[in-house]
Scaffold this active site. Structure first.
Site, PDB file in Angstrom:
ATOM      1  N   ALA A   1       0.809  -1.214   0.000  1.00 23.02           N
ATOM      2  CA  ALA A   1       0.000   0.000   0.000  1.00 23.02           C
ATOM      3  C   ALA A   1       0.840   1.260   0.000  1.00 23.02           C
ATOM      4  CB  ALA A   1      -0.930   0.009   1.218  1.00 23.02           C
TER       5      ALA A   1
ATOM      6  N   GLY B   1      -0.230  -6.015  -0.233  1.00 21.69           N
ATOM      7  CA  GLY B   1      -0.933  -6.074  -1.505  1.00 21.69           C
ATOM      8  C   GLY B   1      -0.044  -6.460  -2.664  1.00 21.69           C
TER       9      GLY B   1
ATOM     10  N   GLU C   1      -0.172 -10.124  -2.722  1.00 20.16           N
ATOM     11  CA  GLU C   1      -1.479 -10.542  -3.225  1.00 20.16           C
ATOM     12  C   GLU C   1      -1.565 -10.372  -4.738  1.00 20.16           C
ATOM     13  OE1 GLU C   1      -4.236  -9.857   0.718  1.00 20.16           O
ATOM     14  OE2 GLU C   1      -3.540  -8.093  -0.385  1.00 20.16           O
TER      15      GLU C   1
ATOM     16  N   GLU D   1       0.068  -6.996   6.457  1.00 21.25           N
ATOM     17  CA  GLU D   1      -1.014  -6.056   6.758  1.00 21.25           C
ATOM     18  C   GLU D   1      -1.208  -5.836   8.249  1.00 21.25           C
ATOM     19  OE1 GLU D   1      -2.032  -7.639   2.638  1.00 21.25           O
ATOM     20  OE2 GLU D   1      -1.101  -8.407   4.477  1.00 21.25           O
TER      21      GLU D   1
END
Length: 269
Positions: free
Chosen positions: A68, A121, A124, A144
């Site tokens: 992020a 992310g 991911e 996270e």
């Protein structure tokens, strides 16, 4: 191919599209209102192009993506981006952009060429690709928790299925990072290669797949995705993450990470 601000997209004469995250000085952060929307648009364009057979996703510089964008608040492009509440985003299936679902339902094979950090992310993004070639310098982590939220792009479903409950618990609850060799041992990547061979290996794999029957590739990929069911808790993951972002602890964690300060003392509220 369309030109973008934060990614670079090129397609060769063999039908291989290369999508590169292009903020190397900032470790290729992902934010929902720019990078995510650009990736979603580029993949949609590639999917509709009959000449494209395979997509390679990678990052320029020393990171695939470190996750992020904490330091730059994304600028809304529409009134909906600016004003929508968390419940509206969940109810209307607009979770700060739809990159994750575009990735999940993309019909053509996608290869992640992970050149360095793939965190939060960023990991991911990699694991939603169909195959992963990792540089020996790659580092993976579902981090996270350091922001006070749960992973919310299918990691809580994917990791237990791949590595088992207890190892997944440790990875997620402690934000445990693993290197490329560990990822290979756990079955989380297909191959680990020297850093200077990464793109050569990824392109060789892409060329191999691009030479195969494209309809067979698409339908076989769909069957494997159905077998995995990695998206069955997607809405719940996002609901929990949105709830946590309203708590004092998560707001404090987010601010500390953005300002590179020490982890705050959590109060459970």
């Amino acid at each position: 191919m369309t030109e973008y601000e934060r990614i670079v997209v090129t397609t060769d004469d063999k039908g291989v599209t290369l999508l590169e995250l292009n903020q190397p000085d900032r470790l290729n952060p992902i934010d929902p209102l720019s990078t995510e929307s650009e990736i979603a648009a580029a993949l949609t364009e590639a999917e509709r192009d009959p000449e494209v057979r395979v997509v390679i996703v990678t990052g320029r510089g020393r990171a695939f993506s470190a996750g992020a964008d904490l330091r730059n608040k994304p600028q809304p492009k529409t009134e909906y981006d600016k004003n929508a509440t968390m419940p509206q985003r969940l109810a209307y299936d607009y979770s700060y952009g739809l990159m994750w679902k575009v990735l999940l339902h993309f019909k053509k094979p996608i290869i992640a060429a992970v050149n360095g950090y793939a965190l939060g992310g960023g990991w991911e993004l990699a694991h939603l690709c169909d195959l992963i070639i990792a540089s020996e310098k790659a580092v993976f982590g579902a981090i996270e928790v350091e922001l006070g939220v749960n992973p919310f792009a299918m990691s809580t479903n994917y990791l237990p299925k791949m590595v088992g409950k207890h190892r997944a618990m440790d990875m997620i609850l402690n934000g445990r990072k693993i290197n490329a060799q560990e990822a290979l041992e756990y079955g989380l990547v297909n191959k680990v290669v020297p850093a200077d061979s990464l793109m050569k290996e990824a392109r060789a794999l892409a060329d191999e797949i691009a030479a195969r029957p494209p309809l067979t590739m698409a339908l076989t990929k769909r069957l494997i995705h159905r077998a995995m069911h990695v998206d069955e808790d997607y809405e719940l993951e996002r609901a929990f993450a949105y709830l946590l972002r309203s708590t004092e602890d998560t707001k404090a964690a987010w601010a500390a990470a953005a300002n590179r300060e020490e982890t705050p003392a959590y109060k459970g509220r």
